[in-house]
Design a protein around this motif. Structure first.
Motif, PDB file in Angstrom:
ATOM      1  N   SER A 268       0.834  -1.203   0.000  1.00 44.57           N
ATOM      2  CA  SER A 268       0.000   0.000   0.000  1.00 44.57           C
ATOM      3  C   SER A 268       0.870   1.254   0.000  1.00 44.57           C
ATOM      4  O   SER A 268       0.554   2.239  -0.680  1.00 44.57           O
ATOM      5  CB  SER A 268      -0.926  -0.003   1.217  1.00 44.57           C
ATOM      6  OG  SER A 268      -0.184   0.168   2.419  1.00 44.57           O
ATOM      7  N   TYR A 269       1.973   1.216   0.744  1.00 46.27           N
ATOM      8  CA  TYR A 269       2.915   2.350   0.738  1.00 46.27           C
ATOM      9  C   TYR A 269       3.480   2.566  -0.659  1.00 46.27           C
ATOM     10  O   TYR A 269       3.530   3.692  -1.165  1.00 46.27           O
ATOM     11  CB  TYR A 269       4.037   2.092   1.735  1.00 46.27           C
ATOM     12  CG  TYR A 269       5.147   3.114   1.687  1.00 46.27           C
ATOM     13  CD1 TYR A 269       5.042   4.316   2.373  1.00 46.27           C
ATOM     14  CD2 TYR A 269       6.291   2.890   0.933  1.00 46.27           C
ATOM     15  CE1 TYR A 269       6.047   5.263   2.315  1.00 46.27           C
ATOM     16  CE2 TYR A 269       7.306   3.820   0.869  1.00 46.27           C
ATOM     17  CZ  TYR A 269       7.178   5.008   1.562  1.00 46.27           C
ATOM     18  OH  TYR A 269       8.179   5.949   1.494  1.00 46.27           O
ATOM     19  N   LEU A 270       3.899   1.490  -1.319  1.00 47.87           N
ATOM     20  CA  LEU A 270       4.492   1.606  -2.654  1.00 47.87           C
ATOM     21  C   LEU A 270       3.482   2.122  -3.672  1.00 47.87           C
ATOM     22  O   LEU A 270       3.830   2.922  -4.555  1.00 47.87           O
ATOM     23  CB  LEU A 270       5.033   0.247  -3.098  1.00 47.87           C
ATOM     24  CG  LEU A 270       6.185  -0.343  -2.272  1.00 47.87           C
ATOM     25  CD1 LEU A 270       6.512  -1.745  -2.746  1.00 47.87           C
ATOM     26  CD2 LEU A 270       7.413   0.551  -2.358  1.00 47.87           C
TER      27      LEU A 270
ATOM     28  N   ASN B  46       3.717  11.493  -1.185  1.00 47.40           N
ATOM     29  CA  ASN B  46       4.709  11.116  -0.168  1.00 47.40           C
ATOM     30  C   ASN B  46       4.097  11.167   1.228  1.00 47.40           C
ATOM     31  O   ASN B  46       4.243  10.229   2.023  1.00 47.40           O
ATOM     32  CB  ASN B  46       5.917  12.039  -0.220  1.00 47.40           C
ATOM     33  CG  ASN B  46       6.593  12.100  -1.567  1.00 47.40           C
ATOM     34  OD1 ASN B  46       7.225  13.087  -1.914  1.00 47.40           O
ATOM     35  ND2 ASN B  46       6.459  11.041  -2.359  1.00 47.40           N
ATOM     36  N   LYS B  47       3.413  12.260   1.526  1.00 52.32           N
ATOM     37  CA  LYS B  47       2.837  12.432   2.860  1.00 52.32           C
ATOM     38  C   LYS B  47       1.749  11.394   3.134  1.00 52.32           C
ATOM     39  O   LYS B  47       1.659  10.841   4.238  1.00 52.32           O
ATOM     40  CB  LYS B  47       2.272  13.846   2.991  1.00 52.32           C
ATOM     41  CG  LYS B  47       3.352  14.926   2.986  1.00 52.32           C
ATOM     42  CD  LYS B  47       2.790  16.312   2.722  1.00 52.32           C
ATOM     43  CE  LYS B  47       1.849  16.776   3.792  1.00 52.32           C
ATOM     44  NZ  LYS B  47       1.368  18.153   3.547  1.00 52.32           N
ATOM     45  N   ALA B  48       0.917  11.120   2.120  1.00 51.02           N
ATOM     46  CA  ALA B  48      -0.163  10.146   2.304  1.00 51.02           C
ATOM     47  C   ALA B  48       0.395   8.749   2.540  1.00 51.02           C
ATOM     48  O   ALA B  48      -0.114   7.993   3.380  1.00 51.02           O
ATOM     49  CB  ALA B  48      -1.086  10.150   1.086  1.00 51.02           C
ATOM     50  N   ALA B  49       1.449   8.394   1.799  1.00 51.16           N
ATOM     51  CA  ALA B  49       2.045   7.061   1.960  1.00 51.16           C
ATOM     52  C   ALA B  49       2.684   6.908   3.334  1.00 51.16           C
ATOM     53  O   ALA B  49       2.529   5.868   3.994  1.00 51.16           O
ATOM     54  CB  ALA B  49       3.075   6.821   0.857  1.00 51.16           C
ATOM     55  N   ILE B  50       3.398   7.932   3.780  1.00 52.47           N
ATOM     56  CA  ILE B  50       4.015   7.880   5.113  1.00 52.47           C
ATOM     57  C   ILE B  50       2.938   7.806   6.193  1.00 52.47           C
ATOM     58  O   ILE B  50       3.065   7.060   7.177  1.00 52.47           O
ATOM     59  CB  ILE B  50       4.926   9.105   5.315  1.00 52.47           C
ATOM     60  CG1 ILE B  50       6.123   9.044   4.362  1.00 52.47           C
ATOM     61  CG2 ILE B  50       5.403   9.190   6.758  1.00 52.47           C
ATOM     62  CD1 ILE B  50       6.971  10.295   4.355  1.00 52.47           C
ATOM     63  N   LYS B  51       1.872   8.555   5.994  1.00 53.63           N
ATOM     64  CA  LYS B  51       0.774   8.540   6.968  1.00 53.63           C
ATOM     65  C   LYS B  51       0.139   7.150   7.051  1.00 53.63           C
ATOM     66  O   LYS B  51      -0.130   6.643   8.150  1.00 53.63           O
ATOM     67  CB  LYS B  51      -0.274   9.575   6.563  1.00 53.63           C
ATOM     68  CG  LYS B  51      -1.388   9.772   7.575  1.00 53.63           C
ATOM     69  CD  LYS B  51      -2.294  10.897   7.113  1.00 53.63           C
ATOM     70  CE  LYS B  51      -3.360  11.218   8.137  1.00 53.63           C
ATOM     71  NZ  LYS B  51      -4.226  12.334   7.706  1.00 53.63           N
TER      72      LYS B  51
ATOM     73  N   MET C 177       1.550   4.330   6.351  1.00 54.14           N
ATOM     74  CA  MET C 177       2.510   3.420   6.974  1.00 54.14           C
ATOM     75  C   MET C 177       2.536   3.600   8.495  1.00 54.14           C
ATOM     76  O   MET C 177       2.509   2.622   9.260  1.00 54.14           O
ATOM     77  CB  MET C 177       3.901   3.661   6.386  1.00 54.14           C
ATOM     78  CG  MET C 177       4.986   2.759   6.930  1.00 54.14           C
ATOM     79  SD  MET C 177       4.768   1.024   6.512  1.00 54.14           S
ATOM     80  CE  MET C 177       5.246   1.048   4.783  1.00 54.14           C
ATOM     81  N   ILE C 178       2.560   4.853   8.974  1.00 50.89           N
ATOM     82  CA  ILE C 178       2.672   5.105  10.414  1.00 50.89           C
ATOM     83  C   ILE C 178       1.400   4.683  11.142  1.00 50.89           C
ATOM     84  O   ILE C 178       1.452   4.025  12.194  1.00 50.89           O
ATOM     85  CB  ILE C 178       2.984   6.595  10.663  1.00 50.89           C
ATOM     86  CG1 ILE C 178       4.394   6.928  10.166  1.00 50.89           C
ATOM     87  CG2 ILE C 178       2.847   6.927  12.145  1.00 50.89           C
ATOM     88  CD1 ILE C 178       4.741   8.389  10.240  1.00 50.89           C
ATOM     89  N   ILE C 179       0.229   5.047  10.605  1.00 52.93           N
ATOM     90  CA  ILE C 179      -1.031   4.676  11.260  1.00 52.93           C
ATOM     91  C   ILE C 179      -1.165   3.163  11.330  1.00 52.93           C
ATOM     92  O   ILE C 179      -1.600   2.595  12.346  1.00 52.93           O
ATOM     93  CB  ILE C 179      -2.220   5.302  10.507  1.00 52.93           C
ATOM     94  CG1 ILE C 179      -2.170   6.832  10.590  1.00 52.93           C
ATOM     95  CG2 ILE C 179      -3.537   4.793  11.072  1.00 52.93           C
ATOM     96  CD1 ILE C 179      -2.335   7.395  11.974  1.00 52.93           C
ATOM     97  N   ASN C 180      -0.774   2.486  10.247  1.00 50.46           N
ATOM     98  CA  ASN C 180      -0.856   1.026  10.264  1.00 50.46           C
ATOM     99  C   ASN C 180       0.153   0.409  11.212  1.00 50.46           C
ATOM    100  O   ASN C 180      -0.075  -0.681  11.746  1.00 50.46           O
ATOM    101  CB  ASN C 180      -0.663   0.471   8.852  1.00 50.46           C
ATOM    102  CG  ASN C 180      -1.964   0.427   8.072  1.00 50.46           C
ATOM    103  OD1 ASN C 180      -2.743  -0.504   8.212  1.00 50.46           O
ATOM    104  ND2 ASN C 180      -2.203   1.445   7.261  1.00 50.46           N
ATOM    105  N   ARG C 181       1.300   1.096  11.414  1.00 53.34           N
ATOM    106  CA  ARG C 181       2.267   0.561  12.387  1.00 53.34           C
ATOM    107  C   ARG C 181       1.672   0.570  13.795  1.00 53.34           C
ATOM    108  O   ARG C 181       2.005  -0.294  14.612  1.00 53.34           O
ATOM    109  CB  ARG C 181       3.549   1.404  12.375  1.00 53.34           C
ATOM    110  CG  ARG C 181       4.447   1.293  11.190  1.00 53.34           C
ATOM    111  CD  ARG C 181       5.097  -0.039  10.986  1.00 53.34           C
ATOM    112  NE  ARG C 181       4.187  -1.053  10.499  1.00 53.34           N
ATOM    113  CZ  ARG C 181       3.688  -1.100   9.265  1.00 53.34           C
ATOM    114  NH1 ARG C 181       4.018  -0.207   8.372  1.00 53.34           N
ATOM    115  NH2 ARG C 181       2.862  -2.058   8.915  1.00 53.34           N
ATOM    116  N   ILE C 182       0.833   1.554  14.092  1.00 49.22           N
ATOM    117  CA  ILE C 182       0.196   1.588  15.408  1.00 49.22           C
ATOM    118  C   ILE C 182      -0.688   0.361  15.591  1.00 49.22           C
ATOM    119  O   ILE C 182      -0.632  -0.339  16.607  1.00 49.22           O
ATOM    120  CB  ILE C 182      -0.609   2.892  15.575  1.00 49.22           C
ATOM    121  CG1 ILE C 182       0.319   4.106  15.494  1.00 49.22           C
ATOM    122  CG2 ILE C 182      -1.373   2.879  16.902  1.00 49.22           C
ATOM    123  CD1 ILE C 182      -0.413   5.434  15.458  1.00 49.22           C
TER     124      ILE C 182
END
Length: 679
Positions: A147-149, A161-166, A168-173
């Motif tokens: 999904s990030y890619l 870029n910002k949406a992909a990082i977001k 990734m981070i939310i899913n890491r939680i």
């Protein structure tokens, strides 16, 4: 066949990724689409053999980890739950691949895009076919990576870029909660494979575990931790903020994420762990409440969004809330049924939105469209059917699962059930309202876009139109054709892949609820759609006055700004973490403690000791002998002293922990004095 089914998408992804420069866009598209097509064909055979013929299949490949306390193998489990997920994932993925060959034909990086799509499908297949939690977690993390890619496919755009990082981070939680749940499962049951864990669950019904210094019921704790993981993937309230921002990726990505992969992973996890959740009533209550709140929250937010794809994204979030609270009411089979039905009309809506965006010069703001029903009659018809199915209009696919969810919620005859029924019914009204609003602003209103875009509007190519026509058929008929097989009373379709305690099985009670409460959700949907059409057609001035009034403007801002979740996360949570990281981690620890101990502390001490030791190197043998004898005497005297203290119970005098605390306290006193001198 079963292993081939799983590995074909990986083969297509590797081929398009490493040999795309040789195959070109056409060759890479053909290989990946052909592999996914074969996967879909094998999925049909697997569905017939596993679900219809009643022959579940379990495949053990080889050992992955093998130790005395922890061992498990690469294994695959094909039961009814897996087979229905295989059909949904492979069918939607095949159509998205085929659609992408037309939608992305102008992109020079098409082989990379097709490779990512196939890899996405492969990890989703790993997730749904795993027979243990660790292997499932591999697929879980894999779909997060893909999904990030894909969201960041156009990586030159800062918003992507910002949406992909977001995301990734939310899913890491959420993934952190899932990892804790898996750890807790292993600590409790001593195993991570589904068959062993689910067989042992009833024996731990009254067991407790200490977590954060609080005593929890072990099954409730595991259920809540697993649900936190599901919240991240399935975008439940609190961890949902990544889902609308994921629209920054290409439209086929949105269709694949929202219809078949990623967001369905959380629903699958809850359904797969039904054996565990059934013995965790408090966890089920949390699941039901969060799902009901999400369905209403997302529907109210989508009501006043202006980006076409974001409206459909919030509808996905709302429908996921329906699936989650259906699972929270112990009706996992109804939730999975709605998951399968929703996949078809949601893919239809996203791919139809892609056709509209493609036709109007990549414009996504509905306020700059209008009058397209004459210019895009085919796309309008497809999106109309998809929207009606989303609204739950009678005799369409969405009706046969969405209304059953609300019926079983009321038929639960509990506070939790009535809570879910109320918010679900309100969400049904709002869903119909914003669905008709989307159709009106895009197709039926007066043209509001740029003249050059309107003049260039045209229907999409065959490659983009055919998937819409294929998807519209299940969006109309599949719910009616499969309802008795999947959720019918007495159906043997699930064959033990989903477990419901007899006391929690209330599908029978839902048949006998008052007729008013059966018809209320349908009536609210019809009323919401008609009121939306009436207000936007004949009372648009009234809506404008309402929006610009003092109270109306506050409500509009509140819903348009997504209940200020992003503002809270950015300005309160995010800024607090950044400020604390800068002032504490960077200034106090990195630049303070570490540098004081390192470059400006231990380094100078070591240099001084080196200078002293250089002086001691006299070159005389008797000096070295004196040092050795003195050291030996000191060493023996120390151990003799320890022995004497042990005899007289005075050993606590040599407690090294007190010495360490004393040295640490002295260091901080000296450090604080140095800081004051610097200031």
């Amino acid at each position: 066949m079963y292993l081939t089914l799983i590995l074909l998408p990986l083969y297509g992804s590797i081929t398009a990724s490493f040999f795309g420069f040789l195959l070109g866009s056409i060759g890479a598209s053909f290989v990946t689409t052909f592999c996914i097509g074969l996967t879909f064909m094998f999925s049909i055979f697997a569905f017939y053999e596993v679900s219809l013929a009643g022959s579940p299949c379990f495949v053990q490949l080889f050992s992955w980890f093998d130790s005395e306390l922890f061992s498990f193998s690469w294994g695959f489990q094909f039961d009814s739950l897996t087979s229905i997920m295989l059909i949904v994932v492979s069918f939607i993925s095949f159509l998205v691949h085929f659609y992408s060959t037309g939608y992305m034909s102008h992109d020079p990086h098409l082989p990379r895009f097709m490779s990512y799509l196939s890899l996405f499908t492969f990890f989703m297949l790993i997730l749904v076919t795993a027979d243990n939690f660790i292997q499932m977690f591999v697929g879980w993390e894999g779909v997060g990576l893909c999904s990030y890619l894909l969201i960041n496919f156009w990586f030159t755009r800062i918003q992507a870029n910002k949406a992909a990082i977001k995301a990734m981070i939310i899913n890491r939680i959420g993934d952190f909660g899932l990892a804790l749940g898996i750890f807790c499962i292993f600590v409790t049951f001593g195993a991570v494979d589904y068959s062993t864990v689910f067989a042992l669950v009833p024996y731990y019904q009254n067991s407790n575990i200490v977590f954060f210094n609080i005593s929890w019921s072990v099954l409730d704790l595991i259920g809540i931790l697993l649900f936190i993981g599901a919240m991240g993937k399935s975008a439940q309230m609190g961890l949902h903020t990544w889902l609308p921002d994921a629209m920054e990726g290409p439209t086929p990505v949105s269709a694949l994420i929202h219809a078949a992969t990623m967001v369905t992973a959380g629903i699958f996890l809850i359904s797969r762990c039904s054996y565990l959740f059934e013995y965790a009533p408090k966890a089920l209550s949390v699941v039901c409440v969060i799902g009901a709140m999400t369905s209403f929250f997302a529907a109210s937010t989508g009501l006043l969004q202006n980006d076409m794809k974001r409206v459909i994204a919030y509808s996905t979030c709302s429908q996921l809330g329906y699936m989650v609270f259906a699972c929270g009411l112990s009706n996992y089979h109804v939730g999975v049924f709605h998951l399968a039905n929703h996949a078809f009309f949601k893919a239809l809506l996203f791919l139809g939105a892609g056709c509209v965006i493609h036709a109007v010069g990549d414009e996504q703001d509905m306020r700059k469209m209008g009058g397209l029903y004459k210019l895009l009659p085919f796309t309008y018809g497809m999106m109309l059917i998809g929207s009606l199915s989303l609204m739950g209009m009678p005799f369409l696919t969405g009706f046969y699962s969405k209304d059953v969810i609300l019926e079983v919620a009321f038929g639960k005859y509990s506070d939790i059930g009535h809570f879910a029924y109320f918010f679900g019914s309100c969400a049904a009204f709002l869903t119909a309202f914003y669905s008709v609003r989307l159709l009106y602003l895009t197709f039926l209103s007066k043209p509001n876009g740029y003249r050059v875009n309107t003049l260039n509007v045209h229907e999409s190519s065959f490659k983009m139109g055919l998937p819409l026509f294929v998807l519209v058929l299940p969006s109309i008929f599949i719910g009616y054709l499969t309802k008795d097989m999947i959720i019918g009373l007495g159906s043997g379709f699930w064959q033990g892949s989903i477990y419901i305690l007899p006391n929690n099985f209330n599908i029978i009670d839902s048949e006998h609820i008052p007729q008013l409460f059966k018809l209320l959700p349908v009536g609210l949907s019809i009323f919401g759609g008609l009121s939306s059409f009436y207000f936007y057609t004949y009372k648009s001035n009234y809506l404008f006055k309402l929006k610009t009034s003092s109270i109306g403007l506050k409500f509009y801002t509140f819903f348009n700004r997504k209940w200020f979740f992003d503002k809270i996360y950015n300005e309160i949570v995010g800024q607090f973490l950044l400020n604390s990281s800068y002032h504490l981690t960077y200034k106090q620890i990195d630049r303070g403690l570490i540098e004081s101990l390192g470059p400006f502390g231990l380094t100078s001490v070591v240099s001084y000791l080196g200078f002293v030791f250089r002086i001691l190197q006299t070159g005389f043998f008797y000096h070295y002998t004196l040092v050795m004898v003195t050291s030996l005497i000191t060493f023996l005297a120390f151990f003799r002293l320890v022995h004497i203290l042990e005899v007289y119970d005075l050993i606590y005098v040599l407690d090294l922990r007190l010495g360490a605390l004393f040295l640490l306290a002295m260091f901080f006193i000296i450090y604080s004095q140095n800081q004051k001198k610097i200031k």
